[in-house]
Motif scaffolding. Sequence first.
Motif, PDB file in Angstrom:
ATOM      1  N   PRO A  16       0.826  -1.318  -0.081  1.00  0.00           N
ATOM      2  CA  PRO A  16      -0.060  -0.068   0.120  1.00  0.00           C
ATOM      3  C   PRO A  16       0.802   1.080   0.091  1.00  0.00           C
ATOM      4  CG  PRO A  16      -0.957  -1.716   1.841  1.00  0.00           C
ATOM      5  CD  PRO A  16       0.298  -2.301   1.035  1.00  0.00           C
ATOM      6  N   GLU A  17       1.883   1.260   0.556  1.00  0.00           N
ATOM      7  CA  GLU A  17       2.815   2.656   0.833  1.00  0.00           C
ATOM      8  C   GLU A  17       3.400   2.805  -0.653  1.00  0.00           C
ATOM      9  OE1 GLU A  17       5.278  -0.892   2.546  1.00  0.00           O
ATOM     10  OE2 GLU A  17       2.994  -0.204   2.535  1.00  0.00           O
ATOM     11  N   VAL A  18       3.762   1.887  -1.300  1.00  0.00           N
ATOM     12  CA  VAL A  18       4.312   2.038  -2.621  1.00  0.00           C
ATOM     13  C   VAL A  18       3.212   2.645  -3.706  1.00  0.00           C
ATOM     14  CG1 VAL A  18       5.017   0.889  -4.842  1.00  0.00           C
ATOM     15  CG2 VAL A  18       6.200   0.287  -2.235  1.00  0.00           C
ATOM     16  N   LEU A  19       2.022   2.070  -3.643  1.00  0.00           N
ATOM     17  CA  LEU A  19       0.793   2.618  -4.418  1.00  0.00           C
ATOM     18  C   LEU A  19       0.459   4.062  -3.811  1.00  0.00           C
ATOM     19  CD1 LEU A  19      -1.454  -0.522  -4.471  1.00  0.00           C
ATOM     20  CD2 LEU A  19      -0.096   0.376  -6.114  1.00  0.00           C
ATOM     21  N   GLU A  20       0.715   4.311  -2.581  1.00  0.00           N
ATOM     22  CA  GLU A  20       0.342   5.836  -2.170  1.00  0.00           C
ATOM     23  C   GLU A  20       1.497   6.700  -2.767  1.00  0.00           C
ATOM     24  OE1 GLU A  20      -0.158   8.142   2.017  1.00  0.00           O
ATOM     25  OE2 GLU A  20       0.109   5.956   1.947  1.00  0.00           O
ATOM     26  N   GLU A  21       2.776   6.268  -2.766  1.00  0.00           N
ATOM     27  CA  GLU A  21       3.844   6.875  -3.194  1.00  0.00           C
ATOM     28  C   GLU A  21       3.526   7.541  -4.649  1.00  0.00           C
ATOM     29  OE1 GLU A  21       8.582   7.395  -2.385  1.00  0.00           O
ATOM     30  OE2 GLU A  21       7.619   5.463  -2.349  1.00  0.00           O
ATOM     31  N   ILE A  22       2.978   6.772  -5.518  1.00  0.00           N
ATOM     32  CA  ILE A  22       2.867   7.090  -6.923  1.00  0.00           C
ATOM     33  C   ILE A  22       1.545   7.473  -7.218  1.00  0.00           C
ATOM     34  CG2 ILE A  22       4.708   5.110  -7.711  1.00  0.00           C
ATOM     35  CD1 ILE A  22       2.774   3.520  -8.533  1.00  0.00           C
ATOM     36  N   GLY A  23       0.684   7.404  -6.257  1.00  0.00           N
ATOM     37  CA  GLY A  23      -0.704   8.205  -6.368  1.00  0.00           C
ATOM     38  C   GLY A  23      -1.471   7.223  -7.246  1.00  0.00           C
ATOM     39  N   VAL A  24      -1.499   5.915  -6.781  1.00  0.00           N
ATOM     40  CA  VAL A  24      -2.457   4.975  -7.073  1.00  0.00           C
ATOM     41  C   VAL A  24      -3.317   4.523  -5.852  1.00  0.00           C
ATOM     42  CG1 VAL A  24      -2.821   2.693  -7.872  1.00  0.00           C
ATOM     43  CG2 VAL A  24      -1.138   4.014  -9.043  1.00  0.00           C
ATOM     44  N   SER A  25      -4.663   4.656  -6.169  1.00  0.00           N
ATOM     45  CA  SER A  25      -5.656   4.308  -5.143  1.00  0.00           C
ATOM     46  C   SER A  25      -6.494   3.090  -5.622  1.00  0.00           C
ATOM     47  CB  SER A  25      -6.527   5.756  -5.071  1.00  0.00           C
ATOM     48  OG  SER A  25      -5.721   6.524  -4.415  1.00  0.00           O
ATOM     49  N   PRO A  26      -6.181   2.035  -5.423  1.00  0.00           N
ATOM     50  CA  PRO A  26      -7.022   0.948  -5.607  1.00  0.00           C
ATOM     51  C   PRO A  26      -8.263   0.753  -4.744  1.00  0.00           C
ATOM     52  CG  PRO A  26      -5.206   0.140  -4.160  1.00  0.00           C
ATOM     53  CD  PRO A  26      -4.917   1.614  -4.354  1.00  0.00           C
ATOM     54  N   ASN A  27      -9.445  -0.001  -5.396  1.00  0.00           N
ATOM     55  CA  ASN A  27     -10.677  -0.180  -4.718  1.00  0.00           C
ATOM     56  C   ASN A  27     -10.290  -1.148  -3.661  1.00  0.00           C
ATOM     57  OD1 ASN A  27     -11.949   1.313  -6.645  1.00  0.00           O
ATOM     58  ND2 ASN A  27     -12.342  -0.641  -8.186  1.00  0.00           N
ATOM     59  N   LYS A  65       2.696   3.567 -17.393  1.00  0.00           N
ATOM     60  CA  LYS A  65       3.911   2.760 -18.013  1.00  0.00           C
ATOM     61  C   LYS A  65       3.943   1.693 -16.793  1.00  0.00           C
ATOM     62  CE  LYS A  65       4.974   5.088 -21.502  1.00  0.00           C
ATOM     63  NZ  LYS A  65       4.727   4.963 -22.598  1.00  0.00           N
ATOM     64  N   ILE A  66       4.100   2.073 -15.634  1.00  0.00           N
ATOM     65  CA  ILE A  66       4.132   1.166 -14.142  1.00  0.00           C
ATOM     66  C   ILE A  66       3.025  -0.089 -14.392  1.00  0.00           C
ATOM     67  CG2 ILE A  66       4.202   0.839 -11.901  1.00  0.00           C
ATOM     68  CD1 ILE A  66       5.680   3.583 -11.785  1.00  0.00           C
ATOM     69  N   LEU A  67       1.938   0.498 -14.536  1.00  0.00           N
ATOM     70  CA  LEU A  67       0.655  -0.396 -14.419  1.00  0.00           C
ATOM     71  C   LEU A  67       0.539  -1.353 -15.734  1.00  0.00           C
ATOM     72  CD1 LEU A  67      -1.840   2.137 -13.029  1.00  0.00           C
ATOM     73  CD2 LEU A  67      -0.435   0.397 -11.846  1.00  0.00           C
ATOM     74  N   LYS A  68       1.128  -0.769 -16.734  1.00  0.00           N
ATOM     75  CA  LYS A  68       1.389  -1.663 -17.858  1.00  0.00           C
ATOM     76  C   LYS A  68       2.483  -2.735 -17.751  1.00  0.00           C
ATOM     77  CE  LYS A  68      -0.628   1.599 -21.502  1.00  0.00           C
ATOM     78  NZ  LYS A  68      -0.318   2.560 -22.490  1.00  0.00           N
ATOM     79  N   GLY A  69       3.365  -2.879 -16.784  1.00  0.00           N
ATOM     80  CA  GLY A  69       4.180  -3.686 -16.556  1.00  0.00           C
ATOM     81  C   GLY A  69       5.492  -3.335 -17.419  1.00  0.00           C
ATOM     82  N   LEU A  70       5.666  -1.966 -17.871  1.00  0.00           N
ATOM     83  CA  LEU A  70       7.065  -1.632 -18.704  1.00  0.00           C
ATOM     84  C   LEU A  70       8.007  -1.256 -17.873  1.00  0.00           C
ATOM     85  CD1 LEU A  70       4.907   0.198 -21.547  1.00  0.00           C
ATOM     86  CD2 LEU A  70       5.654  -2.198 -21.631  1.00  0.00           C
TER      87      LEU A  70
END
Length: 585
Positions: free
Chosen positions: A484-495, A564-569
Amino acid sequence: MPESMKKRLGEMLVDEGIISEEQLQEALHEQKIKGGRLEKILISQGYVTQDVIMAFVGTQLGIPHVSLTEIGDIPNDVVFSVPESIAVNHCLIPIVKKDKKLTVAMADPLNVFAIDDIKMMTGFEVEPAIASETEIKAMQAKYYGTAAGAGSGGGGPEVGGDMQEIINSMGGENLEVMEEKAEDMDISKLEAAGEDAPVVRLVNLILTEAVRAGASDIHIEPYEKNLRCRYRIDGVLHEVQSPPRALSPAISSRLKIMSSLDIAERRLPQDGRIKIKVLGKEIDLRVSVCPVQFGEKIVMRILDSSNLSLDLPKLGFEDDILPKFEKAIVEPYGMVLVTGPTGSGKSTTLYSALHYINNPDTNISTIEDPVEYNLPGINQVNAKAGIGLTFAAGLRSFLRQDPDVIMVGEIRDKETAEVAINAALTGHLVFSTLHTNDAPGAVTRMTNMGVEPFLITSTVHCVVAQRLLRRICKDCKEAYEAPPEVLEEIGVSPNAGEAVTLYRGRGCATCSNTGYKGRMAIHEVLVTSEEFKRGVLQRKPTSELKKVAREAGMQTLRECGVKKILKGLTSVEELLRVAHADSEE
């Protein structure tokens, strides 16, 4: 194995009772029919083992025999103390390093050329040991195939491939200097050092391995007690095996001769260019020599046209922003700016834009410092400030050449900015670059130069900021569940309760254990809206202009990188390294 030893090997083995006379005669008979080396025939017939042959030869020569299968792992700093190219070509591998002495397992321990090359490259005394060719090649496959670049003791990124080509280039067979001149001066010692055969081979090796590794820059840096050599690969500097400190003046002189520079001038910076042919490719090198405390630092930018991609869709533009850029570069007049730090791919983007609009009914002229790549059908001029051919002077000249499109390498001052804006106001499409952190910052930079805001709003209709991110290596790519802390750092908020899968590279032979192979661009494309232009006229700060641009649909570098991160690139770490500033927004 030494030739003299081969000729007498059979007789010596018989004399020592290792094989019988009948076995020798049978082996010689087979050799006469099928050819091949006598010792291999004896081994294949089962008359003797390879270890016995090696031990016997070592005893006769007074050189110890080593079994590489028994010595276990060799430290990486020992293996990489000798360049892979030399090890493969001479069939050897270092096994022990102690007190300025390097023990090297060799198939031919009497190969004085190999021993001399190792002494020159490492500064160590070489103690040869004899080992079987099979074991040496197995060790080479083990270390050069999987451990290149690991460790910190002189290892570096693997260059791989056909090492014979590299060695041929050391002798000048595949590396051809296309232009080489030297000043006719009384500097015989410097010239002699620069043209000494081992130094020539060493410089050729440095250049060839850099091209082989896909480096964009070579750094050669003298310090008090060592000489450091680094390659910039995929935007990151990697230290590689460095030559002895004592060779620094000779290497500097050799590169100056190749660059047509003054080898006697060691107090002032100099810039030159080298054109070489290596591994079947013509390569341009931009050379910068700068005096430092302990000698001269040399940086060479490698310009390999074979790696230049001019296809806009392949540059990394997201599908929703590429049409905006394509629309901007086909406008009949106005200004398109590309911004970013040195090495962010600005020139490639502009070259791709020019290639996209290049056709027989369009007159395109560029002034660059210097011209990096030759583009057929486009008139390219090298800026030469020393004789008055500045960007501004070149632009003024272009306006009398009936141009449709003009590219100026960089807007550095008010004079160049005003001439470029004048060209855009009089019906020309102008491309250029600026050094700013983001797209809205380009406008602020131009106002700081003294350009009136109303001129900027009348001409600039698109600004592109870009960075280059390393791609995750396809061969060692692995998935993991993002904390969760990694997602927060890049501004991704999953359901709630939803897991997000990200990717990273483990490190393998393909990527030299870095986890990355190749690069791609992320872009921030600003198309100037009416609201944005009002903000410029009101001289609003960059932060407010950026807010207006985002409200109008501009995607930031950080947001593009997250896609690009979410696409796995690419990876989270790579985005934070390159576009960290966006996290402060």
